[in-house]
Enzyme design. Structure first.
Site, PDB file in Angstrom:
ATOM      1  N   GLU A  48       6.522  42.645  51.444  1.00 10.75           N
ATOM      2  CA  GLU A  48       7.724  41.816  51.285  1.00 10.75           C
ATOM      3  C   GLU A  48       8.831  42.345  52.187  1.00 10.75           C
ATOM      4  OE1 GLU A  48       8.275  38.870  49.616  1.00 10.75           O
ATOM      5  OE2 GLU A  48      10.044  39.165  50.859  1.00 10.75           O
ATOM      6  N   PHE A  49       9.573  41.415  52.801  1.00  3.20           N
ATOM      7  CA  PHE A  49      10.645  41.809  53.731  1.00  3.20           C
ATOM      8  C   PHE A  49      12.022  41.365  53.256  1.00  3.20           C
ATOM      9  CE2 PHE A  49       6.708  41.565  56.090  1.00  3.20           C
ATOM     10  CZ  PHE A  49       6.717  42.749  56.816  1.00  3.20           C
ATOM     11  N   LYS A  72      25.549  47.727  63.491  1.00  5.57           N
ATOM     12  CA  LYS A  72      26.867  47.932  62.890  1.00  5.57           C
ATOM     13  C   LYS A  72      27.032  49.409  62.587  1.00  5.57           C
ATOM     14  CE  LYS A  72      28.686  43.999  60.391  1.00  5.57           C
ATOM     15  NZ  LYS A  72      28.689  43.314  59.132  1.00  5.57           N
ATOM     16  N   GLY A  97      28.601  52.562  60.857  1.00  2.60           N
ATOM     17  CA  GLY A  97      29.174  52.671  59.511  1.00  2.60           C
ATOM     18  C   GLY A  97      28.761  53.966  58.856  1.00  2.60           C
ATOM     19  N   CYS A 122      14.961  51.000  49.911  1.00  4.02           N
ATOM     20  CA  CYS A 122      13.860  50.803  50.857  1.00  4.02           C
ATOM     21  C   CYS A 122      13.946  51.662  52.118  1.00  4.02           C
ATOM     22  CB  CYS A 122      13.780  49.333  51.251  1.00  4.02           C
ATOM     23  SG  CYS A 122      13.174  48.327  49.894  1.00  4.02           S
ATOM     24  N   LYS A 131      13.542  55.522  51.802  1.00  4.53           N
ATOM     25  CA  LYS A 131      12.206  55.824  51.276  1.00  4.53           C
ATOM     26  C   LYS A 131      11.115  55.503  52.299  1.00  4.53           C
ATOM     27  CE  LYS A 131      10.561  52.450  48.443  1.00  4.53           C
ATOM     28  NZ  LYS A 131       9.354  51.829  48.986  1.00  4.53           N
ATOM     29  N   ARG A 153      20.626  52.716  44.361  1.00  5.61           N
ATOM     30  CA  ARG A 153      19.630  53.676  44.827  1.00  5.61           C
ATOM     31  C   ARG A 153      19.962  54.113  46.260  1.00  5.61           C
ATOM     32  NH1 ARG A 153      14.243  50.480  42.927  1.00  5.61           N
ATOM     33  NH2 ARG A 153      15.547  48.698  43.466  1.00  5.61           N
TER      34      ARG A 153
HETATM   35  N1  NAD Z   1      14.229  45.994  46.630  1.00  2.68           N
HETATM   36  C1  NAD Z   1      14.013  45.528  47.843  1.00  2.68           C
HETATM   37  O1  NAD Z   1      14.939  45.091  48.549  1.00  2.68           O
HETATM   38  C2  NAD Z   1      12.622  45.513  48.416  1.00  2.68           C
HETATM   39  C3  NAD Z   1      12.357  44.752  49.570  1.00  2.68           C
HETATM   40  C4  NAD Z   1      11.064  44.739  50.086  1.00  2.68           C
HETATM   41  C5  NAD Z   1      10.074  45.502  49.491  1.00  2.68           C
HETATM   42  N2  NAD Z   1      10.355  46.258  48.386  1.00  2.68           N
HETATM   43  C6  NAD Z   1       9.274  47.010  47.762  1.00  2.68           C
HETATM   44  O2  NAD Z   1       8.841  46.291  46.616  1.00  2.68           O
HETATM   45  C7  NAD Z   1       8.467  47.187  45.567  1.00  2.68           C
HETATM   46  C8  NAD Z   1       9.302  46.894  44.324  1.00  2.68           C
HETATM   47  O3  NAD Z   1      10.652  47.153  44.628  1.00  2.68           O
HETATM   48  P1  NAD Z   1      11.825  46.754  43.615  1.00  2.68           P
HETATM   49  O4  NAD Z   1      13.100  47.073  44.311  1.00  2.68           O
HETATM   50  O5  NAD Z   1      11.576  45.373  43.131  1.00  2.68           O
HETATM   51  O6  NAD Z   1      11.559  47.795  42.433  1.00  2.68           O
HETATM   52  P2  NAD Z   1      12.282  47.862  41.024  1.00  2.68           P
HETATM   53  O7  NAD Z   1      12.341  49.296  40.686  1.00  2.68           O
HETATM   54  O8  NAD Z   1      13.514  47.037  41.040  1.00  2.68           O
HETATM   55  O9  NAD Z   1      11.252  47.136  40.032  1.00  2.68           O
HETATM   56  C9  NAD Z   1      10.002  47.630  39.736  1.00  2.68           C
HETATM   57  C10 NAD Z   1       9.620  47.109  38.344  1.00  2.68           C
HETATM   58  O10 NAD Z   1       8.255  47.423  38.090  1.00  2.68           O
HETATM   59  C11 NAD Z   1       8.140  47.718  36.718  1.00  2.68           C
HETATM   60  N3  NAD Z   1       6.854  48.379  36.454  1.00  2.68           N
HETATM   61  C12 NAD Z   1       6.534  49.687  36.560  1.00  2.68           C
HETATM   62  N4  NAD Z   1       5.243  49.876  36.219  1.00  2.68           N
HETATM   63  C13 NAD Z   1       4.727  48.650  35.922  1.00  2.68           C
HETATM   64  C14 NAD Z   1       3.447  48.188  35.506  1.00  2.68           C
HETATM   65  N5  NAD Z   1       2.424  49.027  35.363  1.00  2.68           N
HETATM   66  N6  NAD Z   1       3.283  46.871  35.267  1.00  2.68           N
HETATM   67  C15 NAD Z   1       4.318  46.016  35.426  1.00  2.68           C
HETATM   68  N7  NAD Z   1       5.547  46.399  35.817  1.00  2.68           N
HETATM   69  C16 NAD Z   1       5.750  47.704  36.054  1.00  2.68           C
HETATM   70  C17 NAD Z   1       9.378  48.524  36.429  1.00  2.68           C
HETATM   71  O11 NAD Z   1       9.650  48.599  35.053  1.00  2.68           O
HETATM   72  C18 NAD Z   1      10.428  47.743  37.222  1.00  2.68           C
HETATM   73  O12 NAD Z   1      11.018  46.748  36.430  1.00  2.68           O
HETATM   74  C19 NAD Z   1       8.668  48.591  46.132  1.00  2.68           C
HETATM   75  O13 NAD Z   1       7.462  49.037  46.670  1.00  2.68           O
HETATM   76  C20 NAD Z   1       9.693  48.380  47.230  1.00  2.68           C
HETATM   77  O14 NAD Z   1       9.596  49.351  48.249  1.00  2.68           O
HETATM   78  C21 NAD Z   1      11.601  46.260  47.827  1.00  2.68           C
END
Ligand code: NAD
Length: 430
Positions: free
Chosen positions: A146-147, A246, A248, A255, A258, A322
């Site tokens: 996901e992006f 930018k 800053g 993301c 990490k 975060r």
């Molecule tokens: N946040 C972003 O902008 C973003 C963008 C692209 C990719 N990602 C990637 O997507 C992934 C998720 O990121 P996020 O920011 O949504 O994380 P997040 O921490 O907001 O959400 C993760 C959720 O997963 C739940 N969880 C944990 N174990 C579980 C299980 N066994 N079954 C079901 N749910 C479970 C947690 O309780 C939590 O609610 C990561 O790998 C991140 O790197 C994040």
């Protein structure tokens, strides 16, 4: 239309679930946190993401929430994994939540497992082996990173620059690609390891651009150039483009830090020293601390000085704290003995920063302050560029860590103003 299970109700899982439901699919999102699932069932969205509540409301019963794995998977054509993969102390990502999902898949399942969580190259291969060992050879595995960016997540999901689909068997990719066929985008079909690498490399490249322009900004400060003009001039080159130039306080969030670290460690674990990324990380760390030097330049010792930190979220449009630069800046200020008051319209940092006082408006935060630091470029920060704010501050010193305020206008109002990488005239203190 398909039946889709989504594991994880975080920023990615909720947006993915809501958007697939909006595209007409029947979606069940599963999380492990009872309070999260209860809130969602009651119509409360536990994160701040513009437009998300509207979509969730609009799709109604096509999007449901559960704690139960079998309920999520009942009749599902796809099981999307969107659980967190946070960094560990080694800098490698913690994949334990991903493995929990894999371990919890029921025997005899033949649903297509789609990895949306960001995982290092090689993970899909390991999951494939684990599935085969468990007798789940009929489960197709597809990498579909996901992006989306927080703050614009719904738009990004519905209008992606590209959709990456990595599979071990081409026909498995052809199951997932049609889910995106109504979106105007390019679908990149590739193998699993390359799909995993596209995600990490994209974030590492964006982070590199940020650290690059921040280093240019530091040199600009020494030679009297203005990084805002420099970035505009660079960005017009079609080979470079204007994005992520930018200057800053550096990149933060869940993301970039990490994923840069994950790629650096992955390279190291594989026998390659990724020097460039070490520099990208170091520049980013130092960039936040430069704020403290700027404050000291104007205030000397920061002990007992009242400093307003404006904006806490790692960027506007989200409540995500975060790896937010604000946390490092507040901690450094406290370590210097300063009194810190902070303001943010949505992020709640009370448990993370117990020694900080929180204000409900920008004006409250800067009242009687010795200096204000713009950390997140929320639109409300414009309230600083007023006669009222100037009159409210004890000393009218503003360090604009995001270059959002107009230096000329600020100085005309009487402020001692410093941005990032912008020329500073000879100072006039009141
Ligand atoms: N946040 C972003 O902008 C973003 C963008 C692209 C990719 N990602 C990637 O997507 C992934 C998720 O990121 P996020 O920011 O949504 O994380 P997040 O921490 O907001 O959400 C993760 C959720 O997963 C739940 N969880 C944990 N174990 C579980 C299980 N066994 N079954 C079901 N749910 C479970 C947690 O309780 C939590 O609610 C990561 O790998 C991140 O790197 C994040």
């Amino acid at each position: 239309m398909s039946r889709i299970a989504v594991f994880g109700a975080g920023y990615v899982g909720l947006v993915t679930g809501a958007c697939f439901a909006d595209l007409g699919h029947d979606v069940v999102v599963r999380d492990v946190l009872p309070e999260k699932v209860e809130a969602l069932r009651a119509g409360r969205v536990p994160i701040h993401e513009p437009g998300l509540s509207d979509v969730i409301e609009r799709v109604g019963e096509r999007l449901r929430f559960t704690l139960d794995v079998s309920e999520a998977l009942e009749g599902a054509d796809f099981a999307f994994v969107a659980v967190g993969t946070p960094p560990t102390h080694s800098g490698d990502p913690d994949l334990s939540a991903v493995w929990t999902v894999v371990d919890e898949l029921p025997d005899g399942m033949d649903t297509t497992l789609v990895m949306k969580s960001t995982v290092p190259p090689g993970t899909g291969e390991k999951v494939r082996r684990a599935l085969d060992l468990r007798g789940l050879a009929d489960v197709a595995y597809v990498s579909n990173p996901e992006f989306l960016a927080e703050g614009t997540a719904i738009h990004d999901f519905m209008h992606p620059d590209r959709v990456v689909v990595g599979a071990f068997e081409p026909e498995h990719a052809e199951r997932v690609a049609p889910l995106y066929e109504t979106l105007e985008t390019t679908i990149v079909r590739t193998d699993v390891a390359s799909a995993e690498m596209i995600k990490l490399a994209s974030n590492a490249f964006l982070s590199t651009r940020v650290s690059f322009i921040n280093e240019i900004a530091s040199v600009c400060e020494l030679v009297g150039a203005d990084v805002v003009d420099v970035a505009a001039g660079i960005g017009l080159d079609h080979r470079l483009g204007p994005h992520f130039l930018k200057a800053g306080l550096g990149f933060g969030g869940s993301c970039f830090p990490k994923d840069v670290s994950a790629l650096k460690q992955l390279a190291g674990n594989s026998g390659y020293h990724f020097q460039l990324l070490s520099a990208v990380i170091e520049v980013n760390e130092l960039q936040r601390r430069r704020v403290i030097q700027k404050l000291q330049k104007h205030l000397g010792d920061l002990h007992d000085k009242e400093i307003a930190v404006l904006g806490l979220a790692f960027k506007p449009g989200t409540d995500d704290l975060r790896e937010a630069p604000s946390l490092v800046i507040a901690a450094r200020l406290l370590a210097e003995g300063a009194d810190v008051r902070a303001w943010d319209p949505v992020a709640d940092a009370r448990s993370l920063l117990p020694e900080v006082t929180f204000s409900s408006t920008v004006l409250d935060a800067v009242r009687d302050a010795d200096a204000a630091v713009v950390v997140t470029e929320w639109p409300e920060v414009a309230a600083l560029a007023t006669q009222e704010a100037y009159a409210a501050m004890r000393r009218p010193i503003v360090v604009d860590g995001r270059n959002v305020l107009d230096p000329e206008a600020m100085r005309t109002l009487g402020f001692v103003y410093e941005g990032v990488g912008r020329p500073v005239p000879v100072e006039v203190e009141r």
